[in-house]
Each structure stands twice: as structure tokens, then as C-alpha cells.
Design a protein around this motif. Structure first.
Motif, mmCIF file in Angstrom:
data_model
loop_
_atom_site.group_PDB
_atom_site.id
_atom_site.type_symbol
_atom_site.label_atom_id
_atom_site.label_comp_id
_atom_site.label_asym_id
_atom_site.label_seq_id
_atom_site.Cartn_x
_atom_site.Cartn_y
_atom_site.Cartn_z
ATOM 1 N N GLY A 41 0.804 -1.216 0.000
ATOM 2 C CA GLY A 41 0.000 0.000 0.000
ATOM 3 C C GLY A 41 0.838 1.268 0.000
ATOM 4 N N LYS A 42 2.104 1.169 0.343
ATOM 5 C CA LYS A 42 2.984 2.332 0.340
ATOM 6 C C LYS A 42 3.553 2.510 -1.055
ATOM 7 N N GLN A 43 3.535 3.728 -1.552
ATOM 8 C CA GLN A 43 4.043 3.978 -2.894
ATOM 9 C C GLN A 43 5.499 4.409 -2.829
ATOM 10 N N ALA A 44 6.313 3.784 -3.658
ATOM 11 C CA ALA A 44 7.706 4.183 -3.771
ATOM 12 C C ALA A 44 7.784 5.313 -4.792
ATOM 13 N N LYS A 45 8.543 6.347 -4.474
ATOM 14 C CA LYS A 45 8.658 7.484 -5.377
ATOM 15 C C LYS A 45 10.113 7.781 -5.655
ATOM 16 N N VAL A 46 10.371 8.224 -6.857
ATOM 17 C CA VAL A 46 11.674 8.730 -7.238
ATOM 18 C C VAL A 46 11.485 10.207 -7.522
ATOM 19 N N LEU A 47 12.258 11.027 -6.855
ATOM 20 C CA LEU A 47 12.171 12.470 -7.050
ATOM 21 C C LEU A 47 13.215 12.909 -8.062
ATOM 22 N N ILE A 48 12.859 13.848 -8.897
ATOM 23 C CA ILE A 48 13.791 14.443 -9.851
ATOM 24 C C ILE A 48 13.945 15.898 -9.454
ATOM 25 N N VAL A 105 27.668 17.036 -5.460
ATOM 26 C CA VAL A 105 27.886 15.594 -5.621
ATOM 27 C C VAL A 105 28.728 15.057 -4.469
ATOM 28 N N ASP A 106 29.758 15.778 -4.071
ATOM 29 C CA ASP A 106 30.594 15.345 -2.948
ATOM 30 C C ASP A 106 29.782 15.227 -1.666
ATOM 31 N N PHE A 107 28.967 16.238 -1.376
ATOM 32 C CA PHE A 107 28.155 16.221 -0.163
ATOM 33 C C PHE A 107 27.159 15.066 -0.197
ATOM 34 N N VAL A 159 24.448 8.856 -14.123
ATOM 35 C CA VAL A 159 23.619 8.386 -15.226
ATOM 36 C C VAL A 159 24.084 8.991 -16.541
ATOM 37 N N ALA A 160 24.370 10.271 -16.516
ATOM 38 C CA ALA A 160 24.827 10.991 -17.703
ATOM 39 C C ALA A 160 25.600 12.201 -17.203
ATOM 40 N N GLU A 161 26.141 12.959 -18.121
ATOM 41 C CA GLU A 161 26.869 14.173 -17.749
ATOM 42 C C GLU A 161 25.948 15.082 -16.945
ATOM 43 N N GLY A 162 26.270 15.294 -15.673
ATOM 44 C CA GLY A 162 25.503 16.198 -14.829
ATOM 45 C C GLY A 162 24.226 15.614 -14.252
ATOM 46 N N ILE A 163 24.005 14.298 -14.389
ATOM 47 C CA ILE A 163 22.807 13.658 -13.844
ATOM 48 C C ILE A 163 23.229 12.467 -12.990
ATOM 49 N N PHE A 164 22.753 12.470 -11.726
ATOM 50 C CA PHE A 164 23.126 11.440 -10.770
ATOM 51 C C PHE A 164 21.893 10.869 -10.090
ATOM 52 N N VAL A 165 21.970 9.583 -9.728
ATOM 53 C CA VAL A 165 20.941 8.943 -8.920
ATOM 54 C C VAL A 165 21.543 8.707 -7.545
#
Length: 146
Positions: free
Chosen positions: A48-55, A93-95, A110-116
């Protein structure tokens, strides 16, 4: 075009817009053994809990605490740093890498300037992403040869 990239990225790491977790028992299956060889297991997502990915796209270093709080609250965050100066992006990114490390989480470029940045309870499937990138590169190569 970037919308398609986000859709593919979310699909590759196992998320669509919003995903509802269903336990093995609810699906009528026997629970499978843990894939974690070190004996640890991530916190299960309750039914019942929804997992979310924030951008998120921070505008400055002052936004890093908000990003860290999402990770601390067990939410995966995709951070795009494309519009920031290189030094500021590196500081963020370091923090966030330190926050992810302290929480036993994961960082994936993930790509230049994009991190998960993912908490311990979220597994980032890098093998699928690598296969997707390889397939896209092969298709680009086929198109350029024509």
C-alpha cells in the motif's frame, strides 16, 4: 526528447511514475531468499505504500540539505546539475555522496551532470542501464553509417 530519457531512466532503475510495491505473499508466491550475501536486507516497502523517485534540479548549494533529507527519508533522488557551474555541481555531488555513504546508500552517475542517489532500500540496476546505453550507441552508429 529529454522526457523520453527520463522515462527510460526511471524504467531502467525499476521505477515508473509511481510504483506500488506488492509482497510475494500478496501475489500468491513463496518469498524468495535474500540476494544480499552479507546478511543485510533492505527495509521492505509495506504493501500500500508507494515508492517514489524524485527528480530535482538544485539552483544552489543551499538546496543540498533538502536533497539529503529526501534520501534520509528513504526516497531515491535523481539530481540534474546540468545548469550549475562545475565547481558548485562538484560540491553538491561530494556532499550527497557522503550522505549516501553514511546511509549505506548508492550513488550512480547516469549521464553528464545527472546522478541517482538511492537509499539502502532501493537497488539501482546498473547492468540494465549499461545494456540500454550500449544498445542506443549501436543504433546511433547504424544511423550515422547510413
Amino acid at each position: 526528447m529529454s522526457g523520453k530519457l527520463w522515462d527510460k531512466l526511471l524504467s531502467v532503475i525499476g521505477f515508473e511514475d509511481e510504483v506500488v510495491a506488492v509482497s510475494e505473499e500478496e501475489m500468491g508466491r513463496e518469498p524468495v531468499s535474500s540476494p544480499y550475501t552479507d546478511g543485510s536486507t533492505p527495509e521492505p516497502v509495506s504493501s500500500g505504500k508507494q515508492a517514489k523517485v524524485l527528480i530535482l534540479a538544485p539552483r544552489g548549494y543551499s538546496d543540498v540539505q533538502e536533497i539529503a533529507n529526501h534520501l534520509k527519508n528513504d526516497k531515491a533522488v535523481i539530481v540534474t546539475l546540468e545548469d550549475l557551474e562545475r565547481d558548485l555541481a562538484k560540491r553538491i555531488v561530494d556532499f550527497m555522496s557522503g550522505v549516501a555513504y553514511a546511509l549505506d546508500g548508492e550513488v550512480q552517475r547516469v549521464a553528464e551532470g545527472i546522478f541517482v542517489f538511492a537509499p539502502k532500500s532501493v537497488v539501482v540496476d546498473t547492468d540494465s542501464y549499461a545494456a540500454l546505453r550500449e544498445r542506443a550507441a549501436m543504433q546511433d552508429g547504424e544511423l550515422s553509417e547510413e
